[in-house]
Design a protein around this motif. Structure first.
Motif, PDB file in Angstrom:
ATOM      1  N   TYR A 464       0.674  -1.364   0.036  1.00 14.04           N
ATOM      2  CA  TYR A 464      -0.131   0.014   0.034  1.00 14.04           C
ATOM      3  C   TYR A 464       0.735   1.394  -0.059  1.00 14.04           C
ATOM      4  O   TYR A 464       2.033   1.136   0.382  1.00 14.04           O
ATOM      5  CB  TYR A 464      -0.844   0.046   1.004  1.00 14.04           C
ATOM      6  CG  TYR A 464      -2.269  -1.047   1.328  1.00 14.04           C
ATOM      7  CD1 TYR A 464      -3.094  -1.023   0.516  1.00 14.04           C
ATOM      8  CD2 TYR A 464      -1.776  -2.255   2.264  1.00 14.04           C
ATOM      9  CE1 TYR A 464      -4.070  -2.192   0.593  1.00 14.04           C
ATOM     10  CE2 TYR A 464      -2.603  -3.230   1.912  1.00 14.04           C
ATOM     11  CZ  TYR A 464      -3.773  -3.381   1.318  1.00 14.04           C
ATOM     12  OH  TYR A 464      -4.536  -4.397   1.142  1.00 14.04           O
ATOM     13  N   ASN A 467      -0.172   7.058   2.295  1.00 18.04           N
ATOM     14  CA  ASN A 467      -1.343   7.592   2.807  1.00 18.04           C
ATOM     15  C   ASN A 467      -2.148   6.384   2.986  1.00 18.04           C
ATOM     16  O   ASN A 467      -2.944   6.674   3.781  1.00 18.04           O
ATOM     17  CB  ASN A 467      -1.996   8.525   1.684  1.00 18.04           C
ATOM     18  CG  ASN A 467      -2.080   9.886   2.509  1.00 18.04           C
ATOM     19  OD1 ASN A 467      -2.042  10.219   3.710  1.00 18.04           O
ATOM     20  ND2 ASN A 467      -2.234  10.919   1.516  1.00 18.04           N
ATOM     21  N   GLU A 468      -2.014   5.492   2.334  1.00 15.25           N
ATOM     22  CA  GLU A 468      -3.433   4.260   2.598  1.00 15.25           C
ATOM     23  C   GLU A 468      -3.069   3.340   3.781  1.00 15.25           C
ATOM     24  O   GLU A 468      -3.878   3.226   4.755  1.00 15.25           O
ATOM     25  CB  GLU A 468      -3.367   3.195   1.514  1.00 15.25           C
ATOM     26  CG  GLU A 468      -3.548   3.577  -0.027  1.00 15.25           C
ATOM     27  CD  GLU A 468      -3.647   2.780  -1.153  1.00 15.25           C
ATOM     28  OE1 GLU A 468      -4.287   2.389  -1.838  1.00 15.25           O
ATOM     29  OE2 GLU A 468      -2.270   2.167  -1.139  1.00 15.25           O
ATOM     30  N   LYS A 471      -4.015   5.848   6.789  1.00 12.55           N
ATOM     31  CA  LYS A 471      -5.475   5.775   7.129  1.00 12.55           C
ATOM     32  C   LYS A 471      -5.594   4.386   7.793  1.00 12.55           C
ATOM     33  O   LYS A 471      -6.467   4.628   8.601  1.00 12.55           O
ATOM     34  CB  LYS A 471      -6.096   5.864   5.937  1.00 12.55           C
ATOM     35  CG  LYS A 471      -6.330   7.434   5.169  1.00 12.55           C
ATOM     36  CD  LYS A 471      -7.357   7.308   4.033  1.00 12.55           C
ATOM     37  CE  LYS A 471      -6.925   8.332   3.095  1.00 12.55           C
ATOM     38  NZ  LYS A 471      -7.426   8.163   1.607  1.00 12.55           N
TER      39      LYS A 471
END
Ligand code: ZN
Length: 498
Positions: A464, A467-468, A471
């Motif tokens: 990933y 930013n993924e 989150k």
């Protein structure tokens, strides 16, 4: 051919590429650590040939076709991600002539040698012609991609997918806005005592202490090895062969330790990537900002805390009883956190560090948007150091020639260092909510911290984007507030500023 057969062929190709990559990595590590300098011309030429072979393998029309075809096939999620990443990489190199690729690689090798020489002679003029060529070649290498975005945006995206000049302009503006006044206040405040850090600390004894540090950090010799170099880095061939390097300074007891903690952060990340991704593009695809977030987390958010030193300081004091006589663990920890504007990025404290990056970012951006040239760049460098950090650069070796990155044409890389520190603050904020980090450090249970990081971040590798992952782990996208709040609170407390 069925999809299954295509995937099998793809996997075989990946393995073959990784064999070349392993050879090139080992040669590179050898070059940066122990290889005798007189052999550099011979070595560099042969290395370039080997790299050319790998390039030919990577751009073999048959495999390119296969990877393009697999883009539209029904695949399991991991394989689909690999193919997505492969296609992105192919877009970068597919139109680049092999001659150009080999010549660029040769130029980078020569430039590294020239940089070493220039740094030794403290003379930017020796390196300037190489830098000029490196910029031309870099520009050209992006032209082959037929991407319409500005070159520097593409460079930034290579190291941190999704980040642009616009994003970094905003990020660095916030950093400047909060930190420049804070740095000024800290400079004016009553200074923290640090003199004992710079007494004479024989390197052989520092090495003895380093064994304690490596063992505390769970850097296991069964999968990791530490060497020495001019400019510390971490590399490796697979999750079970991670190499770090450090540099000992006889008049600085903290430098090698903190740089080791930093590099072990990188190595631990590499080691903890899920076994099933070993040797694949997912293991390689961790962004620079994410990688740096973990090394910074180790170095600053763990390695500079009182809890960390509560175990290690008594051992350090036992090895250096005279140098550290009467100095408490608290005084020692305060000293390794002291802030003072300085010349060398890698030795900079946590608070002034991002300003070193702002300077490099502004220069690189200028070089590639055409507002700055290489001629007289040393003067521009010196002027910015005076302006942002208030320091006078005495010579090029401690100025523009201090970093290895530009000699390797790694433009767009520096900003990820500052980004990494900021990501680390956000991760740390979350980790502290579910794990008593200080208690782990005080009771010699560093493995529990590593477990948390492996389960939440490391095992994914590059599965990933930054930013993924943020989150998933912290519940929100990247937010610079955690970083600036952390620095503000830490340095106000340390310097007794209201
Ligand atoms: Zn690093």
């Amino acid at each position: 051919m069925t999809t299954e057969e295509k995937v099998k062929q793809y996997r075989e190709w990946v393995k073959k590429c990784s064999a070349y990559e392993m050879a090139l990595t080992i040669i590179e590590i050898d070059k940066m650590t122990v290889a005798p300098p007189a052999g550099s011309a011979y070595r560099d030429e042969r290395t370039a040939i080997l790299a050319g072979e790998l390039f030919a393998l990577q751009t073999d029309p048959k495999i390119v076709e296969l990877i393009r075809e697999l883009r539209d096939a029904r695949l399991d999620e991991d394989t689909a991600k690999m193919i997505e990443l492969e296609n992105k990489e192919l877009d970068k190199i597919i139109n680049m002539p092999q001659d150009f690729f080999v010549a660029f690689r040769q130029l980078r090798s020569n430039s590294y040698t020239a940089w070493l020489e220039a740094k030794k002679a403290k003379d930017y003029r020796i390196f300037e012609p190489y830098l000029k060529q490196l910029i031309e070649y870099s520009r050209k290498s992006y032209e082959y991609r037929q991407d319409t975005r500005p070159v520097y945006d593409q460079m930034l995206d290579d190291y941190e997918p999704g980040m642009t000049m616009q994003d970094y302009d905003v990020f660095f503006a916030q950093v400047k806005e909060r930190l420049v006044p804070l740095i000024r206040e800290v400079t004016r405040a009553k200074q923290v005592r640090t003199d004992f850090l710079n007494r004479e600390y024989p390197v052989s004894l520092q090495k003895e202490f380093m064994e304690e540090v490596l063992s505390y950090l769970r850097f296991d010799p069964s999968w990791g090895y530490q060497n020495e170099t001019e400019h510390p880095f971490t590399s490796g061939t697979s999750r079970n062969d991670c190499r770090t390097t450090t540099k000992y300074l006889p008049d600085n007891v903290a430098s090698a330790v903190l740089s080791t903690v930093h590099e072990v952060g990188h190595a631990t990340y590499g080691h903890d990537v899920d076994e099933k991704y070993d040797g694949t593009i997912i293991a390689h695809a961790i962004s620079s900002g994410m990688h740096e977030s973990q090394s910074r987390l180790f170095e600053n958010y763990l390695g500079r805390t009182e809890a960390f030193w509560s175990v290690l300081y008594p051992k350090l004091q036992a090895i250096f009883p005279e140098q550290l006589q009467g100095i408490t663990a608290k005084e020692f920890t305060d000293a390794v956190n002291a802030s003072s504007p300085s010349l060398i990025r890698t030795e900079a404290d946590e608070l002034t560090y991002p300003m070193h990056i702002v300077i490099r970012y502004e220069l690189e951006k200028g070089l590639f948007t055409g507002t700055i040239g290489t001629d007289g760049l040393d003067q521009t460098w010196n002027r910015l150091y005076k302006e942002y950090l208030g320091v006078d650069v005495p010579d090029d070796s401690r100025g523009i020639l201090q970093d290895v990155h530009w000699s390797d044409a790694s433009f767009g890389y520096f900003p990820t260092y500052a980004l990494g520190s900021a990501i680390a603050a956000q991760v740390m904020h979350t980790m502290r909510q579910s794990l008593d980090v200080d208690e782990c450090l005080r009771t010699n249970r560093f493995d529990q911290i590593v477990d948390w990081l492996r389960e939440n971040i490391h095992h994914w590798g590059g599965r990933y984007q930054a930013n993924e992952i943020l989150k998933m782990v912290t519940g929100e996208p990247f937010n610079v507030k955690y970083y600036l709040d952390y620095l503000e609170e830490k340095y106000r407390t340390l310097y007794g500023i209201e």
